[in-house]
Scaffold this motif. Structure first.
Motif, PDB file in Angstrom:
ATOM      1  N   THR A  68       0.564  -0.896   0.206  1.00  0.00           N
ATOM      2  CA  THR A  68      -0.153  -0.201  -0.041  1.00  0.00           C
ATOM      3  C   THR A  68       1.317   1.645   0.204  1.00  0.00           C
ATOM      4  N   PRO A  69       0.561   2.413  -0.495  1.00  0.00           N
ATOM      5  CA  PRO A  69       1.041   3.362   0.193  1.00  0.00           C
ATOM      6  C   PRO A  69       1.767   4.073   1.605  1.00  0.00           C
ATOM      7  N   SER A  75      -7.070   0.407   2.108  1.00  0.00           N
ATOM      8  CA  SER A  75      -8.127   1.000   1.893  1.00  0.00           C
ATOM      9  C   SER A  75      -8.653   0.298   0.246  1.00  0.00           C
ATOM     10  N   SER A  77     -10.282   2.838  -1.723  1.00  0.00           N
ATOM     11  CA  SER A  77     -10.067   3.781  -2.239  1.00  0.00           C
ATOM     12  C   SER A  77      -8.457   4.101  -2.612  1.00  0.00           C
ATOM     13  N   GLU A  78      -7.762   3.179  -2.391  1.00  0.00           N
ATOM     14  CA  GLU A  78      -5.869   3.621  -2.298  1.00  0.00           C
ATOM     15  C   GLU A  78      -5.394   2.821  -3.673  1.00  0.00           C
ATOM     16  N   ASP A  79      -4.830   2.446  -4.632  1.00  0.00           N
ATOM     17  CA  ASP A  79      -4.295   1.701  -5.526  1.00  0.00           C
ATOM     18  C   ASP A  79      -3.475   0.860  -4.362  1.00  0.00           C
ATOM     19  N   ILE A  80      -3.684  -0.415  -4.282  1.00  0.00           N
ATOM     20  CA  ILE A  80      -1.940  -1.032  -3.854  1.00  0.00           C
ATOM     21  C   ILE A  80      -2.133  -2.971  -5.071  1.00  0.00           C
TER      22      ILE A  80
END
Length: 181
Positions: A68-69, A75, A77-80
């Protein structure tokens, strides 16, 4: 004591071939975070969030890592980035069919068989697939560091990644460990 002085140096002589092999092995076995990889190129500030081994009937099938970032909590809603390192050999057809079956089972099916056929390749023990999302509608795949494709479909990130990270996976404990909980 003079006897020890004359025999001791001959007991061990450094072998440059063995030393080189040991250094190469150490480099190859270094943690993946140390070496450049597609996940660090494609996912901003990618850091390992969690890892788990998926087992079927007690047998290890693959080791999974979630990036994850900044190592932030998982989440949607975030890129993974999701990396699977296989402990067994699997044919491409088995990977495609099992992925589609799981997507159907968890209620996230998508008509992406043709795309999966392009993205997936047969794997042997030790091979790693990496999937990295780019927004909700794109997931790119790499096999052993070589890009195989980018799948595009509305909501494909959640449809595909839910097989491993969703609420209805085959193993809740696997998913929790993978999410770093």
């Amino acid at each position: 004591m003079a006897f020890l002085g004359t025999t001791r140096p001959s007991l061990w002589r450094p072998n440059k071939g063995i030393l080189r092999a040991a250094l190469l092995a150490a480099a190859l076995l270094a943690p993946s975070g140390v070496m450049a990889s597609p996940v660090t190129d494609e996912l901003k500030d990618a850091q390992l969030r969690g890892s788990a081994t998926f087992r079927y009937l007690g047998l290890p099938i693959y080791d999974a890592k979630l990036y994850t970032p900044g190592g932030a909590p998982f989440s949607w809603s975030e890129d993974i980035g999701l990396q699977l390192t296989y402990r067994k050999n699997f044919k491409k057809k088995a990977l495609v069919n099992s992925t589609l079956d799981e997507m159907d089972r968890i209620g996230r099916s998508a008509p992406v068989r043709n795309q999966l056929d392009q993205c997936f390749k047969a794997v042997t023990k030790g091979d790693s697939f990496l999937a990295v999302s780019d927004g909700p509608d794109k997931v790119s795949f790499w096999l052993n560091g070589q890009k195989t494709c980018t799948m595009s479909y509305p909501g494909i990130k959640r449809s595909f990644m839910s097989v491993f990270l969703g609420d209805n996976t085959r193993s809740a404990s696997f998913t929790q460990k993978l999410q770093g909980r």
